[in-house]
Scaffold this active site. Sequence first.
Site, mmCIF file in Angstrom:
data_model
loop_
_atom_site.group_PDB
_atom_site.id
_atom_site.type_symbol
_atom_site.label_atom_id
_atom_site.label_comp_id
_atom_site.label_asym_id
_atom_site.label_seq_id
_atom_site.Cartn_x
_atom_site.Cartn_y
_atom_site.Cartn_z
ATOM 1 N N SER A 1 0.796 -1.228 0.000
ATOM 2 C CA SER A 1 0.000 0.000 0.000
ATOM 3 C C SER A 1 0.830 1.281 0.000
ATOM 4 O O SER A 1 0.302 2.340 -0.354
ATOM 5 C CB SER A 1 -1.001 -0.008 1.159
ATOM 6 O OG SER A 1 -0.413 -0.498 2.322
ATOM 7 N N HIS B 1 7.038 2.175 9.903
ATOM 8 C CA HIS B 1 6.346 1.462 10.980
ATOM 9 C C HIS B 1 5.165 2.318 11.453
ATOM 10 O O HIS B 1 5.311 3.520 11.666
ATOM 11 C CB HIS B 1 7.312 1.183 12.138
ATOM 12 C CG HIS B 1 6.698 0.330 13.199
ATOM 13 N ND1 HIS B 1 6.619 -1.033 13.091
ATOM 14 C CD2 HIS B 1 6.091 0.663 14.360
ATOM 15 C CE1 HIS B 1 5.985 -1.513 14.153
ATOM 16 N NE2 HIS B 1 5.667 -0.510 14.935
HETATM 17 C C1 GRF Z 1 2.697 -0.050 6.194
HETATM 18 O O1 GRF Z 1 1.558 0.713 6.318
HETATM 19 C C2 GRF Z 1 3.607 0.003 7.379
HETATM 20 O O2 GRF Z 1 3.026 0.625 8.455
HETATM 21 C C3 GRF Z 1 3.921 -1.406 7.726
HETATM 22 O O3 GRF Z 1 3.291 -2.221 6.745
HETATM 23 C C4 GRF Z 1 2.323 -1.485 6.080
HETATM 24 C C5 GRF Z 1 2.201 -1.850 4.643
HETATM 25 O O4 GRF Z 1 1.688 -3.134 4.508
HETATM 26 N N1 GRF Z 1 5.324 -1.614 7.809
HETATM 27 P P1 GRF Z 1 0.713 -3.416 3.303
HETATM 28 O O5 GRF Z 1 1.446 -3.079 2.061
HETATM 29 O O6 GRF Z 1 -0.484 -2.528 3.459
HETATM 30 O O7 GRF Z 1 0.379 -4.867 3.405
#
Ligand code: GRF
Length: 195
Positions: free
Chosen positions: A17, A108
């Site tokens: 995302s 994070h």
């Molecule tokens: C990010 O929003 C971050 O906070 C964490 O993982 C999320 C992305 O994971 N490290 P995804 O791509 O939405 O699965």
Amino acid sequence: MNKNDKSCVVLCSGRGSNIPSILDAIDSKKIRVKIECLISNNPTSRSLKLAEENKIRAEILPAGKERDLKLITLIKEINPDFIVLAGYIKKIPAELTQLYKNKILNIHPSLLPKYGGKGMYGLNVHKAVIESGDKISGATVHLVNEVYDDGEIIIQETVAIEENDTPESLSSKVFELEKKLFPKAIEIFINTILK
Ligand code: GRF
């Protein structure tokens, strides 16, 4: 690719995302970066579709013991200037944190050092934040070392937690922040740490 552009490899496990906002920043030349390859440990990761749509080379890591070996081999072959973890939930092998010391970024969804470490990802983080009664949360972009969520912080911004917030609503708020924060952090990183 412009000769001043920095090359990077993006690692994902889930939806990918954060990738659209990074690609937008690249397109609008806010960051002078080329994504050489997207690597996922998860063959069903939506990030692989995003790579395909954007004509980015994509690689899938095998499960089990072979995973880190393949990751190390790919990174050595591609030899990027830096590595971006965009929702990669596996630990980065020590060989890579050493080879790419101060050259791996992670985002994070909390105000590190709070709510970081093993098992702290996705909604687990936001559940813990809400249960604690904290009035603010946020997102952090930091350098990656041998310890989960422990490296030097590049940028951190906050969001307010309202009485009626749930882990899900907090997650959406933090994600809105991440979309701005990650490209900004990459820009700061390139201009200061990677120079
Ligand atoms: C990010 O929003 C971050 O906070 C964490 O993982 C999320 C992305 O994971 N490290 P995804 O791509 O939405 O699965």
